[in-house]
Design a protein around this motif. Structure first.
Motif, PDB file in Angstrom:
ATOM      1  N   ALA A 152      99.037 -22.607  -4.045  1.00  0.00           N
ATOM      2  CA  ALA A 152      98.612 -21.471  -4.452  1.00  0.00           C
ATOM      3  C   ALA A 152      97.077 -21.324  -4.737  1.00  0.00           C
ATOM      4  O   ALA A 152      96.551 -20.422  -4.457  1.00  0.00           O
ATOM      5  CB  ALA A 152      99.632 -21.278  -5.801  1.00  0.00           C
ATOM      6  N   LEU A 153      96.842 -22.458  -5.284  1.00  0.00           N
ATOM      7  CA  LEU A 153      95.321 -22.434  -5.516  1.00  0.00           C
ATOM      8  C   LEU A 153      94.303 -22.635  -4.342  1.00  0.00           C
ATOM      9  O   LEU A 153      93.437 -22.148  -4.289  1.00  0.00           O
ATOM     10  CB  LEU A 153      94.986 -23.840  -6.567  1.00  0.00           C
ATOM     11  CG  LEU A 153      93.497 -23.936  -6.781  1.00  0.00           C
ATOM     12  CD1 LEU A 153      93.069 -22.607  -7.495  1.00  0.00           C
ATOM     13  CD2 LEU A 153      93.242 -25.217  -7.784  1.00  0.00           C
ATOM     14  N   ARG A 154      94.846 -23.446  -3.482  1.00  0.00           N
ATOM     15  CA  ARG A 154      94.335 -23.299  -2.230  1.00  0.00           C
ATOM     16  C   ARG A 154      93.864 -22.046  -1.539  1.00  0.00           C
ATOM     17  O   ARG A 154      92.923 -21.808  -0.812  1.00  0.00           O
ATOM     18  CB  ARG A 154      94.767 -24.514  -1.343  1.00  0.00           C
ATOM     19  CG  ARG A 154      94.205 -25.842  -1.594  1.00  0.00           C
ATOM     20  CD  ARG A 154      94.705 -27.146  -0.872  1.00  0.00           C
ATOM     21  NE  ARG A 154      96.092 -27.186  -1.061  1.00  0.00           N
ATOM     22  CZ  ARG A 154      96.854 -27.213   0.073  1.00  0.00           C
ATOM     23  NH1 ARG A 154      96.581 -26.632   1.074  1.00  0.00           N
ATOM     24  NH2 ARG A 154      98.193 -27.353  -0.070  1.00  0.00           N
ATOM     25  N   GLU A 155      94.997 -21.324  -1.426  1.00  0.00           N
ATOM     26  CA  GLU A 155      95.106 -19.846  -0.865  1.00  0.00           C
ATOM     27  C   GLU A 155      94.132 -19.044  -1.824  1.00  0.00           C
ATOM     28  O   GLU A 155      93.347 -18.311  -1.130  1.00  0.00           O
ATOM     29  CB  GLU A 155      96.591 -19.465  -0.760  1.00  0.00           C
ATOM     30  CG  GLU A 155      97.445 -19.948   0.385  1.00  0.00           C
ATOM     31  CD  GLU A 155      98.764 -19.872   0.072  1.00  0.00           C
ATOM     32  OE1 GLU A 155      99.278 -19.126  -1.095  1.00  0.00           O
ATOM     33  OE2 GLU A 155      99.620 -20.752   0.533  1.00  0.00           O
ATOM     34  N   ALA A 156      94.564 -19.231  -2.855  1.00  0.00           N
ATOM     35  CA  ALA A 156      93.508 -18.110  -3.757  1.00  0.00           C
ATOM     36  C   ALA A 156      91.847 -18.636  -3.683  1.00  0.00           C
ATOM     37  O   ALA A 156      90.869 -17.673  -3.400  1.00  0.00           O
ATOM     38  CB  ALA A 156      93.817 -18.403  -5.322  1.00  0.00           C
ATOM     39  N   ALA A 162      85.515 -17.258   0.655  1.00  0.00           N
ATOM     40  CA  ALA A 162      85.101 -16.548   1.864  1.00  0.00           C
ATOM     41  C   ALA A 162      84.581 -15.109   1.554  1.00  0.00           C
ATOM     42  O   ALA A 162      83.404 -14.778   1.813  1.00  0.00           O
ATOM     43  CB  ALA A 162      86.488 -16.032   2.609  1.00  0.00           C
ATOM     44  N   ARG A 163      85.079 -14.542   0.335  1.00  0.00           N
ATOM     45  CA  ARG A 163      84.493 -13.400  -0.465  1.00  0.00           C
ATOM     46  C   ARG A 163      83.281 -13.419  -0.942  1.00  0.00           C
ATOM     47  O   ARG A 163      82.358 -12.719  -0.879  1.00  0.00           O
ATOM     48  CB  ARG A 163      85.508 -12.622  -1.093  1.00  0.00           C
ATOM     49  CG  ARG A 163      85.374 -11.567  -1.921  1.00  0.00           C
ATOM     50  CD  ARG A 163      86.398 -10.979  -2.518  1.00  0.00           C
ATOM     51  NE  ARG A 163      87.188 -11.757  -3.591  1.00  0.00           N
ATOM     52  CZ  ARG A 163      86.911 -12.116  -4.666  1.00  0.00           C
ATOM     53  NH1 ARG A 163      85.818 -11.652  -5.184  1.00  0.00           N
ATOM     54  NH2 ARG A 163      87.659 -12.817  -5.145  1.00  0.00           N
ATOM     55  N   SER A 164      83.199 -14.467  -1.864  1.00  0.00           N
ATOM     56  CA  SER A 164      82.042 -14.525  -2.740  1.00  0.00           C
ATOM     57  C   SER A 164      81.034 -15.324  -2.172  1.00  0.00           C
ATOM     58  O   SER A 164      79.536 -15.138  -2.329  1.00  0.00           O
ATOM     59  CB  SER A 164      82.418 -15.096  -4.049  1.00  0.00           C
ATOM     60  OG  SER A 164      82.805 -16.409  -3.820  1.00  0.00           O
ATOM     61  N   VAL A 286      75.829 -22.453   3.470  1.00  0.00           N
ATOM     62  CA  VAL A 286      75.375 -22.607   4.938  1.00  0.00           C
ATOM     63  C   VAL A 286      76.549 -23.198   5.881  1.00  0.00           C
ATOM     64  O   VAL A 286      76.681 -23.197   7.062  1.00  0.00           O
ATOM     65  CB  VAL A 286      74.383 -24.214   5.004  1.00  0.00           C
ATOM     66  CG1 VAL A 286      73.976 -24.682   6.192  1.00  0.00           C
ATOM     67  CG2 VAL A 286      72.838 -23.674   4.087  1.00  0.00           C
ATOM     68  N   GLN A 287      77.541 -23.614   4.993  1.00  0.00           N
ATOM     69  CA  GLN A 287      78.855 -24.074   5.595  1.00  0.00           C
ATOM     70  C   GLN A 287      79.365 -23.336   6.824  1.00  0.00           C
ATOM     71  O   GLN A 287      79.559 -23.658   7.918  1.00  0.00           O
ATOM     72  CB  GLN A 287      79.875 -24.300   4.592  1.00  0.00           C
ATOM     73  CG  GLN A 287      81.395 -25.050   5.128  1.00  0.00           C
ATOM     74  CD  GLN A 287      82.339 -23.667   5.684  1.00  0.00           C
ATOM     75  OE1 GLN A 287      81.883 -22.547   5.465  1.00  0.00           O
ATOM     76  NE2 GLN A 287      83.286 -24.156   5.837  1.00  0.00           N
ATOM     77  N   SER A 288      79.247 -21.866   6.760  1.00  0.00           N
ATOM     78  CA  SER A 288      79.823 -21.177   7.764  1.00  0.00           C
ATOM     79  C   SER A 288      78.904 -21.142   9.057  1.00  0.00           C
ATOM     80  O   SER A 288      79.433 -20.714  10.198  1.00  0.00           O
ATOM     81  CB  SER A 288      79.585 -19.690   7.236  1.00  0.00           C
ATOM     82  OG  SER A 288      78.327 -19.317   7.100  1.00  0.00           O
TER      83      SER A 288
END
Ligand SMILES: Cc1ncc(COP(=O)(O)O)c(C=O)c1O
Length: 455
Positions: A152-156, A162-164, A286-288
């Motif tokens: 549940a935490l990894r999904e959140a 991704a968003r922030s 930078v990760q992306s």
């Protein structure tokens, strides 16, 4: 059997069976115990190698390791010397931990960097989330959890990051850990050599070194890490807000770093305060740019509280199992209840609201601090985070002056792996709101006492 090496008045007890590590430890102990005073010149690598009957390369590595740890100083063409006390060995400091150092405990005004305003912890939101989680969670959630953290935490987190921060984060590439300190310790066990920004926080270099990695410096200038000087398989970088200098990694260097990673290097991106950028939209992680070559590290130590000990790694796929397994081998079992509460805060929007509110508060604090500083003190770096650096010609005098006013700050000198200018590192996040004004006033009074008028 321990052998005694004597030169002038130093006796080094070293068992040749313990090899290079043992020799490094013996020399470190001699420095830590004060048997080798700051400034003492060590024998040349050739002389010491001959004395001990080992290869000269062994001594070169021992000196190199202890230089990286802050115990020795070396300059081309000059003998290697024991480092000055102004850069006390990082290990000694880390034992106490900067936050528990006697000086910090006694200071009236806490401007020591590294922590948020602890009085701003969102107690009500945490309590509501706790109630919701306790009501909904099945009995099985009280069992030992997956060392990578509850799904549940990894999904959140995957959605939030991704968003922030623009991180490419599928839940099965996330390992939730006990903060960045644990993460870098584990990564230090997996890699033989890790480069760190020079300057950077010695506590994390030391953690990697304790894991077994050799730590080497890479210089930083006003455009961030000098990527072209990378010569290690792995590098730790703070691209969004270099710690401690506060600069950001310039766009061409972000691309160069991604290119370096794509060519076979591994980057560890420490995004410790990426949520707090005040002047404009933050650059994404930078990760992306190379998600299979860049480890993204974040956590709640700046947004919520360091005592929660919650951090996360978004890993290249091939590293998920080695990292998770190593953490489990070291005895790590996640605090599942806290993790589920954080997942609830993330999905309910309460975490975002809290971060937005803190961003406004810290921006105001930074503005107030900048407005109050004597004109001789102009910080470098971007408008972001919870700290700033003021370079000063005489660090010792500046630190003495502010301590005399009972203000705790950190010293820039202890962050260098080689050498660099002195300064004070001011954390404006920590005092409670009512204490912030008086803390800044006391700091400014101290700075005025050492200010030298500009020509
Ligand atoms: C540069 C840097 N990275 C990471 C962290 C977070 O460390 P941890 O997650 O162990 O609290 C901090 C906290 O002070 C920091 O200053």
């Amino acid at each position: 059997m321990a052998r005694s090496w004597s030169s002038s008045d130093l006796h080094l007890d070293w068992d040749p069976g313990t090899g290079r590590r043992g020799l490094t430890g013996a020399l470190r102990s001699a420095i830590r115990d004060g048997r080798l005073a700051p400034g003492t010149a060590l024998p040349s690598t050739r002389a010491l190698a001959a004395d001990l009957g080992v290869a000269r390369g062994t001594i070169t590595r021992v000196y190199g390791d202890l230089t990286a740890e802050g115990y020795l100083r070396s300059r081309q063409g000059a003998p290697t010397r024991v480092a000055a006390v102004t850069r006390a060995p990082a290990e000694a400091r880390e034992k106490a931990g900067p936050a528990s150092a006697a000086w910090l405990r006694d200071a009236r005004w806490d401007l020591f960097p590294g922590r948020p305003d602890l009085s701003s912890f969102p107690r009500a939101a945490w309590a509501s989330a706790t109630r919701r989680v306790l009501h909904a969670m099945p009995a099985g959630s009280f069992d030992y959890g997956d060392p990578a953290g509850p799904a549940a935490l990894r999904e959140a987190l995957a959605r939030y990051l991704a968003r922030s921060r623009g991180v490419l984060a599928e839940p099965d590439r996330i390992v939730v850990c006990g903060g960045y300190l644990q993460a870098i310790t584990v990564l230090g066990q997996l890699y033989g050599e890790i480069a760190f920004e020079d300057p950077s926080l010695p506590e994390f270099r030391l953690a990697a070194a304790r894991g077994g990695a050799k730590t080497v410096p890479v210089p930083v200038d006003e455009r961030g890490l000098r990527v072209s000087e990378l010569d290690s398989p792995v590098v730790v970088v703070t691209p969004a807000h270099q710690y401690p200098l506060g600069v950001t990694l310039a766009p061409e260097r972000r691309s160069a770093l991604a290119g370096w990673a794509a060519a076979g290097g591994l980057v560890i991106e420490d995004d410790y305060d990426g949520e707090f950028r005040f002047d404009r939209q933050p650059l994404g992680a930078v990760q992306s740019l190379a998600p299979e070559r860049i480890v993204y590290a974040g956590g709640v130590s700046k947004t919520l509280a360091p005592s929660l000990r919650i951090g996360w790694l978004v890993l290249p796929r091939r590293l998920v199992t080695p990292v998770r397994d190593r953490m489990a081998e070291l005895g790590w079992r996640p605090p599942v209840l806290d993790h589920l509460i954080l997942a609830d805060l993330l999905t309910s929007g309460a975490y975002d609201r809290h971060v937005r509110q803190r961003r406004t508060a810290y921006r105001r604090r930074r503005d107030r601090l900048l407005a109050a500083l004597p004109p001789e003190f102009v910080p470098e770096g971007i408008s972001a985070g919870l700290h700033l650096v003021l370079k000063v010609p005489d660090e010792e005098a500046a630190v003495r002056a502010v301590r005399r006013r009972s203000v705790a700050v950190d010293q820039l000198s202890r962050h260098w792996m080689t050498s660099g200018p002195g300064g004070i590192v001011v954390g404006y996040g920590t005092p409670a709101e009512h204490a912030f004004g008086p803390a800044v006033a006391a700091l400014v009074e101290g700075l005025r006492a050492v200010a030298t008028p500009r020509p």
